[in-house]
Design a protein around this motif. Structure first.
Motif, PDB file in Angstrom:
ATOM      1  N   ILE A   1       7.146  -1.541   2.214  1.00 28.58           N
ATOM      2  CA  ILE A   1       6.827  -2.939   1.918  1.00 28.58           C
ATOM      3  C   ILE A   1       8.015  -3.616   1.258  1.00 28.58           C
ATOM      4  O   ILE A   1       8.408  -4.732   1.617  1.00 28.58           O
TER       5      ILE A   1
ATOM      6  N   LEU B   1       3.370   3.949  12.318  1.00 27.63           N
ATOM      7  CA  LEU B   1       4.244   2.802  12.037  1.00 27.63           C
ATOM      8  C   LEU B   1       5.436   2.767  12.987  1.00 27.63           C
ATOM      9  O   LEU B   1       5.839   1.691  13.444  1.00 27.63           O
TER      10      LEU B   1
ATOM     11  N   LYS C   1      -2.766   2.481   8.505  1.00 28.23           N
ATOM     12  CA  LYS C   1      -3.461   3.549   7.773  1.00 28.23           C
ATOM     13  C   LYS C   1      -4.803   3.852   8.419  1.00 28.23           C
ATOM     14  O   LYS C   1      -5.204   5.021   8.540  1.00 28.23           O
TER      15      LYS C   1
ATOM     16  N   GLU D   1       1.381  -5.914   3.849  1.00 26.05           N
ATOM     17  CA  GLU D   1       0.137  -5.251   3.474  1.00 26.05           C
ATOM     18  C   GLU D   1      -0.856  -5.175   4.634  1.00 26.05           C
ATOM     19  O   GLU D   1      -1.549  -4.161   4.814  1.00 26.05           O
TER      20      GLU D   1
ATOM     21  N   LEU E   1       0.944   8.659   8.993  1.00 29.45           N
ATOM     22  CA  LEU E   1       1.124   7.205   8.901  1.00 29.45           C
ATOM     23  C   LEU E   1       2.479   6.784   9.448  1.00 29.45           C
ATOM     24  O   LEU E   1       2.585   5.779  10.158  1.00 29.45           O
TER      25      LEU E   1
ATOM     26  N   GLU F   1       4.671   4.034   1.133  1.00 33.45           N
ATOM     27  CA  GLU F   1       4.096   2.741   1.494  1.00 33.45           C
ATOM     28  C   GLU F   1       4.765   1.610   0.719  1.00 33.45           C
ATOM     29  O   GLU F   1       5.115   0.566   1.287  1.00 33.45           O
ATOM     30  N   GLN F   2       4.973   1.806  -0.588  1.00 36.45           N
ATOM     31  CA  GLN F   2       5.605   0.772  -1.408  1.00 36.45           C
ATOM     32  C   GLN F   2       7.048   0.536  -0.992  1.00 36.45           C
ATOM     33  O   GLN F   2       7.526  -0.602  -0.970  1.00 36.45           O
TER      34      GLN F   2
ATOM     35  N   ASN G   1       5.811   5.200  -3.832  1.00 36.14           N
ATOM     36  CA  ASN G   1       5.452   6.013  -2.681  1.00 36.14           C
ATOM     37  C   ASN G   1       6.034   5.399  -1.411  1.00 36.14           C
ATOM     38  O   ASN G   1       6.630   4.314  -1.435  1.00 36.14           O
TER      39      ASN G   1
ATOM     40  N   LEU H   1       0.286  -2.557   7.180  1.00 31.49           N
ATOM     41  CA  LEU H   1       0.136  -1.238   6.581  1.00 31.49           C
ATOM     42  C   LEU H   1      -1.320  -0.788   6.581  1.00 31.49           C
ATOM     43  O   LEU H   1      -1.632   0.361   6.925  1.00 31.49           O
TER      44      LEU H   1
END
Length: 284
Positions: free
Chosen positions: A188, A216, A202, A195, A212, A184-185, A182, A198
């Motif tokens: 990262i 960011l 969120k 983490e 989101l 987010e992954q 996704n 993030l």
């Protein structure tokens, strides 16, 4: 779902994926195949025949080296094969730094990889190869080749072949493998966020009822076009500036688009499609 055997779980837990997801050499090449999620590696290990401590294993499509690092805790020797010399050299440095001295790096295409000595008990390909038979010279008699089949997308199937005589015989399909990550992954993995940042973003997005990615961008002062271009590349999508698309769009294709929106879109020089925000470019 088949459970992962204890030695595989131990090998997986002994390797920090974080050691393999950051580095300027990988930003342009990071994908779910080159640095699979821990859950994906666990799933593949559950599908494979159990790897014994005295075996020789080859990983084709080594990417950052994360999967090969996990395999190094299972096999006697691991051959990491990667065609991108820059990525392979970065992986070599990681193996040395982390004390994984049973991993040998080979820079080559799968079909052109030199014959190992001894031949491999298992060859695992997490990148697509056009002709599986071209890898027969890498596998010992009775050894196995496990490779991706089907559509070259994020959820291909994994098939197993066995060396019988001089040929590889297809044994069976092992199952589907999900290489998706996704947003987010991906962020990262690219080192854009960690983490902690993030989680904070969120919480702020939920409180403000906004996206989101918008939070960011503000928090990290990211350029919108660079962020979306990067995400599109990770999704295997073509990124095109809306200004390049507008001349080719025919109004009849979009009967539900109001005249005011069309006028506003032309004035802004942006186009919204496939869920893109009106303020952003498009990746489709």
């Amino acid at each position: 779902m088949k459970r992962v055997y204890p030695r595989a779980l131990e090998a997986l837990r002994s390797v920090s994926r974080h050691d393999f997801v950051s580095g300027s050499d990988l930003v342009a090449s990071i994908t779910g195949h080159s640095i699979p999620r821990e859950e994906t590696v666990s799933h593949i290990l559950s599908l494979l025949p159990e790897i014994e401590p005295d075996q020789m294993v080859m990983h084709v499509g080594g990417g950052s080296g994360y999967f090969a690092a996990v395999l190094s805790g299972l096999a006697h020797r691991v051959l990491y094969v990667e065609r991108n010399a820059v990525v392979a050299e970065a992986a070599r440095e990681r193996f040395v730094r982390l004390g994984m001295h049973n991993v040998d790096v080979v820079v080559a295409r799968a079909e052109e990889a030199p014959e190992p000595d001894p031949l491999c008990d298992l060859v695992l390909c997490t990148s697509f190869v056009r002709d599986q038979t071209a890898l027969a010279h890498l596998v010992r008699e009775g050894g196995r080749l496990v490779c991706l089949e089907g559509r070259a997308g994020p959820v291909p199937s994994l098939a197993m072949f066995e060396k019988q005589g001089a040929k590889l015989k297809r044994v069976r399909t092992l199952g589907w493998v999900d290489f998706n990550r996704n947003v987010e992954q991906i962020l990262i993995d690219q080192g854009v966020v960690d983490e902690a940042v993030l989680a904070e973003a969120k919480a702020e997005a939920a409180k403000q009822n906004c996206r989101l990615l918008d939070v960011l961008r503000r928090k990290l002062n990211l350029e919108e076009i660079d962020l979306y271009r990067s995400l599109a590349r990770q999704r295997g999508m073509t990124f095109t500036d809306a200004d390049e698309l507008l001349p080719d769009l025919h109004p009849a294709i979009f009967p539900n688009v109001s005249g005011s929106l069309t006028t506003d879109t032309h004035r802004r020089g942006r186009w919204s499609d496939h869920g893109c925000d009106r303020r952003s470019r498009c990746a489709h």
